[in-house]
Write a protein that holds these residues in place. Structure first.
Motif, PDB file in Angstrom:
ATOM      1  N   ARG A  37      34.786  45.193  50.479  1.00  0.00           N
ATOM      2  CA  ARG A  37      35.370  45.366  48.735  1.00  0.00           C
ATOM      3  C   ARG A  37      35.636  47.075  48.521  1.00  0.00           C
ATOM      4  NH1 ARG A  37      30.957  46.299  44.530  1.00  0.00           N
ATOM      5  NH2 ARG A  37      29.324  47.313  45.641  1.00  0.00           N
ATOM      6  N   LEU A  38      36.347  47.074  47.705  1.00  0.00           N
ATOM      7  CA  LEU A  38      36.523  48.560  47.206  1.00  0.00           C
ATOM      8  C   LEU A  38      35.742  48.681  45.950  1.00  0.00           C
ATOM      9  CD1 LEU A  38      38.467  51.069  47.419  1.00  0.00           C
ATOM     10  CD2 LEU A  38      39.749  49.998  45.558  1.00  0.00           C
ATOM     11  N   TYR A  39      34.750  49.717  45.957  1.00  0.00           N
ATOM     12  CA  TYR A  39      33.756  49.893  45.220  1.00  0.00           C
ATOM     13  C   TYR A  39      34.318  50.577  43.939  1.00  0.00           C
ATOM     14  CZ  TYR A  39      29.680  52.072  42.470  1.00  0.00           C
ATOM     15  OH  TYR A  39      28.836  52.470  41.854  1.00  0.00           O
ATOM     16  N   ILE A  40      34.260  49.841  42.636  1.00  0.00           N
ATOM     17  CA  ILE A  40      34.958  50.522  41.699  1.00  0.00           C
ATOM     18  C   ILE A  40      33.689  51.056  40.673  1.00  0.00           C
ATOM     19  CG2 ILE A  40      36.172  49.870  39.389  1.00  0.00           C
ATOM     20  CD1 ILE A  40      38.004  49.453  41.837  1.00  0.00           C
ATOM     21  N   TYR A  41      33.751  52.266  40.389  1.00  0.00           N
ATOM     22  CA  TYR A  41      32.766  53.116  39.721  1.00  0.00           C
ATOM     23  C   TYR A  41      32.682  52.453  38.343  1.00  0.00           C
ATOM     24  CZ  TYR A  41      32.654  57.039  42.965  1.00  0.00           C
ATOM     25  OH  TYR A  41      32.314  57.738  44.292  1.00  0.00           O
ATOM     26  N   PRO A  42      31.212  52.157  38.040  1.00  0.00           N
ATOM     27  CA  PRO A  42      31.297  51.443  36.853  1.00  0.00           C
ATOM     28  C   PRO A  42      31.356  52.642  35.700  1.00  0.00           C
ATOM     29  CG  PRO A  42      29.080  51.313  37.929  1.00  0.00           C
ATOM     30  CD  PRO A  42      30.171  52.042  38.807  1.00  0.00           C
ATOM     31  N   LEU A  46      49.460  42.435  58.525  1.00  0.00           N
ATOM     32  CA  LEU A  46      47.799  42.579  58.941  1.00  0.00           C
ATOM     33  C   LEU A  46      47.149  42.779  57.649  1.00  0.00           C
ATOM     34  CD1 LEU A  46      45.709  42.680  61.069  1.00  0.00           C
ATOM     35  CD2 LEU A  46      46.307  45.031  61.466  1.00  0.00           C
ATOM     36  N   VAL A  47      47.578  43.566  57.003  1.00  0.00           N
ATOM     37  CA  VAL A  47      46.848  44.061  55.610  1.00  0.00           C
ATOM     38  C   VAL A  47      46.830  42.640  54.732  1.00  0.00           C
ATOM     39  CG1 VAL A  47      47.044  45.424  53.417  1.00  0.00           C
ATOM     40  CG2 VAL A  47      47.189  46.500  55.595  1.00  0.00           C
ATOM     41  N   ALA A  48      47.905  41.887  54.811  1.00  0.00           N
ATOM     42  CA  ALA A  48      47.980  40.813  53.743  1.00  0.00           C
ATOM     43  C   ALA A  48      46.983  39.805  54.415  1.00  0.00           C
ATOM     44  CB  ALA A  48      49.273  40.095  53.785  1.00  0.00           C
ATOM     45  N   GLN A  49      46.963  39.576  55.751  1.00  0.00           N
ATOM     46  CA  GLN A  49      45.900  38.724  56.360  1.00  0.00           C
ATOM     47  C   GLN A  49      44.931  38.973  56.169  1.00  0.00           C
ATOM     48  OE1 GLN A  49      47.989  39.070  60.137  1.00  0.00           O
ATOM     49  NE2 GLN A  49      48.355  36.952  60.207  1.00  0.00           N
ATOM     50  N   LEU A  50      44.283  40.323  56.030  1.00  0.00           N
ATOM     51  CA  LEU A  50      43.021  40.738  56.025  1.00  0.00           C
ATOM     52  C   LEU A  50      42.627  40.756  54.501  1.00  0.00           C
ATOM     53  CD1 LEU A  50      42.707  43.710  58.305  1.00  0.00           C
ATOM     54  CD2 LEU A  50      41.170  41.627  58.531  1.00  0.00           C
ATOM     55  N   ALA A  51      43.575  40.925  53.581  1.00  0.00           N
ATOM     56  CA  ALA A  51      43.271  40.881  52.091  1.00  0.00           C
ATOM     57  C   ALA A  51      42.708  39.323  52.139  1.00  0.00           C
ATOM     58  CB  ALA A  51      44.425  41.278  51.165  1.00  0.00           C
ATOM     59  N   GLU A  52      43.561  38.274  52.386  1.00  0.00           N
ATOM     60  CA  GLU A  52      43.427  37.003  52.181  1.00  0.00           C
ATOM     61  C   GLU A  52      42.161  36.514  52.617  1.00  0.00           C
ATOM     62  OE1 GLU A  52      44.015  33.955  50.301  1.00  0.00           O
ATOM     63  OE2 GLU A  52      45.862  35.177  50.406  1.00  0.00           O
ATOM     64  N   ALA A  53      41.865  37.177  53.945  1.00  0.00           N
ATOM     65  CA  ALA A  53      40.379  36.747  54.549  1.00  0.00           C
ATOM     66  C   ALA A  53      39.447  37.193  53.831  1.00  0.00           C
ATOM     67  CB  ALA A  53      40.466  37.152  55.977  1.00  0.00           C
ATOM     68  N   ASP A  61      41.449  38.405  42.057  1.00  0.00           N
ATOM     69  CA  ASP A  61      40.181  38.964  41.421  1.00  0.00           C
ATOM     70  C   ASP A  61      39.582  39.826  42.342  1.00  0.00           C
ATOM     71  OD1 ASP A  61      40.719  37.277  39.304  1.00  0.00           O
ATOM     72  OD2 ASP A  61      39.598  35.721  40.037  1.00  0.00           O
ATOM     73  N   THR A  62      40.256  40.434  43.451  1.00  0.00           N
ATOM     74  CA  THR A  62      39.318  41.329  44.243  1.00  0.00           C
ATOM     75  C   THR A  62      40.108  42.723  44.324  1.00  0.00           C
ATOM     76  OG1 THR A  62      40.859  40.840  46.084  1.00  0.00           O
ATOM     77  CG2 THR A  62      38.928  39.411  45.787  1.00  0.00           C
ATOM     78  N   SER A  63      39.128  43.705  44.502  1.00  0.00           N
ATOM     79  CA  SER A  63      39.560  44.963  45.076  1.00  0.00           C
ATOM     80  C   SER A  63      39.115  45.356  45.992  1.00  0.00           C
ATOM     81  CB  SER A  63      39.180  46.076  43.839  1.00  0.00           C
ATOM     82  OG  SER A  63      39.779  45.721  42.589  1.00  0.00           O
ATOM     83  N   GLN A  64      40.051  45.788  46.998  1.00  0.00           N
ATOM     84  CA  GLN A  64      39.467  45.811  48.526  1.00  0.00           C
ATOM     85  C   GLN A  64      39.831  47.178  49.058  1.00  0.00           C
ATOM     86  OE1 GLN A  64      41.274  42.597  50.813  1.00  0.00           O
ATOM     87  NE2 GLN A  64      41.010  41.182  49.117  1.00  0.00           N
ATOM     88  N   ALA A  76      44.011  43.250  43.562  1.00  0.00           N
ATOM     89  CA  ALA A  76      44.656  42.010  43.468  1.00  0.00           C
ATOM     90  C   ALA A  76      45.813  41.560  44.591  1.00  0.00           C
ATOM     91  CB  ALA A  76      45.436  41.954  42.107  1.00  0.00           C
ATOM     92  N   GLY A  77      45.487  41.919  45.831  1.00  0.00           N
ATOM     93  CA  GLY A  77      46.390  41.624  47.136  1.00  0.00           C
ATOM     94  C   GLY A  77      47.495  42.471  47.142  1.00  0.00           C
ATOM     95  N   ARG A  78      47.463  43.605  46.248  1.00  0.00           N
ATOM     96  CA  ARG A  78      48.834  44.346  46.329  1.00  0.00           C
ATOM     97  C   ARG A  78      48.307  45.843  47.046  1.00  0.00           C
ATOM     98  NH1 ARG A  78      49.545  42.966  41.277  1.00  0.00           N
ATOM     99  NH2 ARG A  78      49.154  44.911  40.618  1.00  0.00           N
ATOM    100  N   PRO A  79      48.792  46.129  48.346  1.00  0.00           N
ATOM    101  CA  PRO A  79      48.248  47.460  48.769  1.00  0.00           C
ATOM    102  C   PRO A  79      49.020  48.322  48.025  1.00  0.00           C
ATOM    103  CG  PRO A  79      49.617  45.898  50.349  1.00  0.00           C
ATOM    104  CD  PRO A  79      49.527  45.173  48.989  1.00  0.00           C
ATOM    105  N   PHE A  80      48.347  49.629  47.396  1.00  0.00           N
ATOM    106  CA  PHE A  80      48.907  50.395  46.696  1.00  0.00           C
ATOM    107  C   PHE A  80      49.181  51.831  47.538  1.00  0.00           C
ATOM    108  CE2 PHE A  80      47.431  54.277  43.668  1.00  0.00           C
ATOM    109  CZ  PHE A  80      48.280  53.804  42.684  1.00  0.00           C
ATOM    110  N   ARG A  81      50.355  52.010  47.386  1.00  0.00           N
ATOM    111  CA  ARG A  81      51.143  53.165  47.921  1.00  0.00           C
ATOM    112  C   ARG A  81      51.337  52.993  49.755  1.00  0.00           C
ATOM    113  NH1 ARG A  81      52.526  56.815  43.440  1.00  0.00           N
ATOM    114  NH2 ARG A  81      52.380  55.090  41.877  1.00  0.00           N
ATOM    115  N   PHE A  82      51.485  51.785  49.599  1.00  0.00           N
ATOM    116  CA  PHE A  82      51.616  51.367  51.128  1.00  0.00           C
ATOM    117  C   PHE A  82      52.272  52.084  52.084  1.00  0.00           C
ATOM    118  CE2 PHE A  82      52.868  48.605  54.602  1.00  0.00           C
ATOM    119  CZ  PHE A  82      51.670  48.485  55.330  1.00  0.00           C
TER     120      PHE A  82
END
Ligand code: PDD
Length: 296
Positions: free
Chosen positions: A132-137, A80-87, A98-101, A46-52
């Protein structure tokens, strides 16, 4: 696949934003010639880098080991991470929330005529892309994944997150050949790690993992799992783990930026424990999902 048939995913190369299909590096880039570089894979929820901060600290350690200067400070990488996440959100036509990246960050020593010795005074190549980050179903998680075992034939500097990944590629293919998800490696009869993940063993309610040394990459999830175990009151111990202990485990778990935490339920074609993801896995998986929501 040719470069032009790559997806139009956003990327960054030496200060310029573009797409995977169009970005180009020199044939004399030492990343291309020698695998002379380091990298990070940062999950972004959701736009927040985890354990950055932890990823950045490891990047600094990798640079120091490789005798490379890190050309960006934390704020520069964060931007840079924020710019790529937005892109990526724009590329996917979704709201950032609504994204996982996964954001891939790579530094190579730069461009120079081929010589093994490190050329002085060259500029590092900075490359990054997002996907996208693949989230295991849930159904896939409920099954767990199959793994195979192999000798760890990689070099003895596995703690560096180096782009020299021939050993990891060869190791991973052994499981791919069997239709399995990961190759779990052993050095001198003791567990090291997966081709691109850390491996954990659960026995009698205790989570065991290999020591933080030069034979494994210290995944950012080392710290995350240790913390989740502490919160859940699950004993967590780092020590050498023998192959027999892995084969007799109640549960085997894999962790990485992209796998998060997943249960290995079949090893070399035999069930691990009762062949289903176990209670410690469930606890750690749930803890991980909570950590993603509350702690950046
Ligand atoms: N791989 N061990 C190896 C050899 C790895 O390549 C990785 C990660 C890990 C787990 O580290 P972390 O928890 O920080 O992701 C352990 C990444 C995801 C990759 O190469 O794609």
């Amino acid at each position: 696949m040719t470069a032009s048939s790559l997806p139009d995913l956003p990327c960054h190369l030496n200060g310029e934003f573009g797409t995977l299909a169009t970005a180009k590096v020199s044939v004399m880039d030492r990343g291309f010639i020698f695998g002379d570089g380091v990298y990070e894979v940062v999950p972004v929820y959701a736009g927040r880098p985890f354990r950055f901060e932890e990823h950045m600290a490891r990047l600094d350690r990798s640079c120091a080991e490789m005798r490379m200067a890190n050309p960006k400070d934390r704020a520069g990488w964060r931007q840079l991470v924020a710019q790529l996440a937005e892109a990526y959100a724009q590329y996917a036509g979704k709201a950032l929330e609504d994204t996982s990246q996964m954001v891939y960050l790579q530094l190579t020593r730069g461009v120079a005529m081929r010589d093994h010795a490190m050329p002085p005074g060259i500029e590092p190549t900075v490359f990054a892309f997002v996907n996208r980050l693949y989230i295991y179903p849930a159904e896939e998680r409920a099954q767990g994944v199959a793994c195979v075992t192999a000798d760890d034939f990689r070099w003895k500097k596995a703690h560096i997150k180096s782009t020299s990944l021939a050993g990891a590629v060869l190791a991973r293919q052994l499981s791919a050949d069997e239709g399995a998800n990961e190759t779990i490696m052993f050095r001198d009869g003791f567990l090291s790690e997966g081709s691109s993940s850390n491996v954990w063993v659960v026995k009698d309610g205790v989570v065991l993992g290999p020591p933080r040394d030069n034979l494994v990459l210290q995944g950012i999830r080392y710290g995350v799992l240790e913390e989740l175990c502490r919160l859940a009151g699950v004993p967590f111990e780092l020590r050498r783990v023998s192959r027999d202990e892995v084969l007799a485990a109640d549960e085997v778990l894999l962790s990485s930026a992209t796998k998060e935490v997943i249960a290995c339920t079949r090893l070399d074609g035999r069930p691990v424990g009762n062949g289903r993801p176990g209670p410690i896995y469930e606890q750690l998986f749930n803890g991980y999902q909570q950590a993603k929501r509350i702690s950046p």
